[in-house]
Write an enzyme that holds these catalytic residues in place. Structure first.
Site, PDB file in Angstrom:
ATOM      1  N   GLU A 132      23.660  41.838 -40.630  1.00 41.51           N
ATOM      2  CA  GLU A 132      24.528  41.745 -39.506  1.00 41.51           C
ATOM      3  C   GLU A 132      25.474  40.361 -39.185  1.00 41.51           C
ATOM      4  O   GLU A 132      26.663  40.536 -38.975  1.00 41.51           O
ATOM      5  CB  GLU A 132      24.014  42.197 -38.087  1.00 41.51           C
ATOM      6  CG  GLU A 132      23.372  43.578 -38.282  1.00 41.51           C
ATOM      7  CD  GLU A 132      24.605  44.796 -38.393  1.00 41.51           C
ATOM      8  OE1 GLU A 132      25.150  44.691 -39.456  1.00 41.51           O
ATOM      9  OE2 GLU A 132      24.891  45.242 -37.284  1.00 41.51           O
ATOM     10  N   THR A 185      34.248  44.370 -36.331  1.00 39.91           N
ATOM     11  CA  THR A 185      33.402  44.010 -35.261  1.00 39.91           C
ATOM     12  C   THR A 185      33.680  42.593 -34.874  1.00 39.91           C
ATOM     13  O   THR A 185      33.631  42.326 -33.621  1.00 39.91           O
ATOM     14  CB  THR A 185      32.028  44.372 -35.605  1.00 39.91           C
ATOM     15  OG1 THR A 185      31.724  45.627 -35.826  1.00 39.91           O
ATOM     16  CG2 THR A 185      30.999  43.783 -34.619  1.00 39.91           C
TER      17      THR A 185
HETATM   18  N1  HSE Z   1      26.812  45.274 -29.673  1.00 38.60           N
HETATM   19  C1  HSE Z   1      27.572  45.126 -30.952  1.00 38.60           C
HETATM   20  C2  HSE Z   1      28.978  44.648 -30.247  1.00 38.60           C
HETATM   21  C3  HSE Z   1      27.623  46.431 -31.535  1.00 38.60           C
HETATM   22  O1  HSE Z   1      29.390  45.424 -29.324  1.00 38.60           O
HETATM   23  O2  HSE Z   1      29.598  43.932 -30.755  1.00 38.60           O
HETATM   24  C4  HSE Z   1      28.318  46.262 -32.800  1.00 38.60           C
HETATM   25  O3  HSE Z   1      28.433  47.538 -33.238  1.00 38.60           O
END
Ligand code: HSE
Length: 311
Positions: A132, A185
Site C-alpha cells: 500500500e 488514492t
Molecule cells: N483509508 C484509506 C483512505 C483507504 O481513505 O485513503 C483507501 O482505499
C-alpha cells in the site's frame, strides 16, 4: 511442497464511512487472482498482468505484488527464492475497492501457501502494508487487513499494529457502485485537511464506537446512524458525481447507511437483505446513466474467508 498455486483475494470497503484508516470489510466480489510458480531460478519475475489496460508495472521492484512478496522473502530468510507471478486484475484500478490491496494480498497468500504457511494471515498484514505504501504513499491497513482476514476489521493502533476482527450481522449486504471516473488514492489522501476541530473529533469517534457497538449488538439502526463522516466525506465527495443525490436515492431505497468506499469514487450502501441491495445498485446505476456516467455494480455479503486457494 506445491510447485504452483492460484489464489483469489477479495475487494474491500475501507473506512466504512466514519472510520478513516481504522475500519474496513471484505466483500465476496470483485477480487483479484494471482498464479505463482516456484522456478528454481533466483529472483521474482512477473510474466503476465491482465485486466489492467497496461497500467501496472512489470518491474518487480515497482509492482506492489512482487515488492511486498520480496519483503516477505527477506523476512523469512529466502531473499533469492525464484518465483514467477501472473496477476489477473478482476476489478478496476483506482476504484476505491482496494484494488492494489487485493492483488498484494493474493500474492502474499500465494507465496506463504507455497511455503507451507510459515506465517499466519495476521502476520502477513505488515508485508501487505508495504504494498500500500508503494501504491499510494502511505501503508494504511484498512484494505489489506480485511482482505487478509475476511469480515469486518478494526485497526485499533498502527504503532504498534493492533488489529481486531469484528463480528457482523448474518444478513448484512453491501451494495457497491463504481462510477467510472478515476480517483487515485494518493490524490484523494492529499486533499484531506490534516487538522480537525476537537468537537468534530468527538462526533467522529462517537460514530466509530457506535458502528463497532452496532456490529457486536447486531443493531442495524445503530450501524446505520453511526455511518456518518463529518471529517473526510465533505471534501472527498466533491470528486464523486452527484454524491448527495446518490445518497438520497440509496437511503430512499432502504439502505441502512451510505458513503464513499475507501477513497472513492465507488460508493456503497449497507442493507439488511440482498433484494434491497440489488434495488439500490439498480437505482444508483440508472441515475448515473442519466447523467452520462457509466458504472459497475456489485452486491455482496460480507466476505468471511479472506483469500482462498483456487482449483
Ligand atoms: N483509508 C484509506 C483512505 C483507504 O481513505 O485513503 C483507501 O482505499
Amino acid at each position: 511442497m506445491k510447485e504452483s498455486i492460484k489464489v483469489f483475494a477479495p475487494a474491500t470497503v475501507a473506512n466504512v464511512v466514519c472510520g478513516y484508516d481504522v475500519l474496513g470489510f471484505a466483500v465476496n466480489e470483485p477480487g483479484d487472482e494471482v498464479i505463482m510458480r516456484l522456478t528454481g531460478k533466483p529472483g521474482i519475475h512477473i510474466s503476465k498482468i491482465t485486466g489492467d489496460d497496461g497500467r501496472l508495472p512489470l518491474d518487480p521492484a515497482k509492482n506492489t505484488v512482487s515488492a511486498s512478496v520480496q519483503h516477505y522473502l527477506n523476512h523469512i530468510g529466502k531473499p533469492d527464492l525464484g518465483l514467477e507471478i501472473e496477476l489477473h486484475k478482476k476489478m478496476p484500478i483506482g476504484s476505491g475497492l482496494g484494488s492494489s490491496s487485493a492483488s498484494t494480498v493474493a500474492g502474499l497468500f500465494a507465496v506463504n501457501s507455497l511455503l507451507d504457511n510459515l506465517l499466519t494471515n495476521m502476520e502477513l498484514v505488515p508485508f501487505a502494508m508495504k504494498g500500500e505504501e508503494l501504491a499510494c504513499g502511505y501503508g494504511h491497513a484498512d484494505n489489506v487487513a480485511p482482505a487478509l482476514l475476511g469480515g469486518f476489521v478494526l485497526i485499533r493502533s498502527y504503532e504498534p499494529l493492533d488489529i481486531i476482527s469484528l463480528p457482523s450481522p448474518e444478513g448484512l449486504y453491501a451494495a457497491i457502485v463504481y462510477p467510472e471516473v478515476d480517483v487515485p488514492t494518493k490524490d484523494a489522501r492529499q486533499m484531506i485537511r490534516s487538522k480537525v476541530f476537537l468537537k468534530d473529533a468527538v462526533t467522529q469517534w462517537g460514530n466509530v464506537a457506535g458502528l463497532v457497538s452496532g456490529l457486536f449488538l447486531k443493531d442495524y439502526d445503530l450501524i446505520g446512524r453511526s455511518m456518518t463522516d463529518i471529517l473526510i466525506e465533505p471534501t472527498r465527495s466533491i470528486l464523486i458525481p452527484e454524491f448527495y443525490k446518490l445518497r438520497s436515492i440509496a437511503m430512499e431505497a432502504g439502505a441502512i447507511g451510505f458513503g464513499i468506499s475507501g477513497s472513492g469514487p465507488s460508493v456503497f450502501a449497507l442493507t439488511k437483505d440482498e433484494a434491497t441491495a440489488a434495488k439500490i445498485t439498480q437505482s444508483l446505476q440508472a441515475h448515473l446513466k442519466g447523467i452520462s456516467i457509466n458504472s459497475l455494480s456489485f452486491v455482496s455479503k460480507v466476505n468471511e474467508k479472506g483469500p482462498v486457494v483456487l482449483d
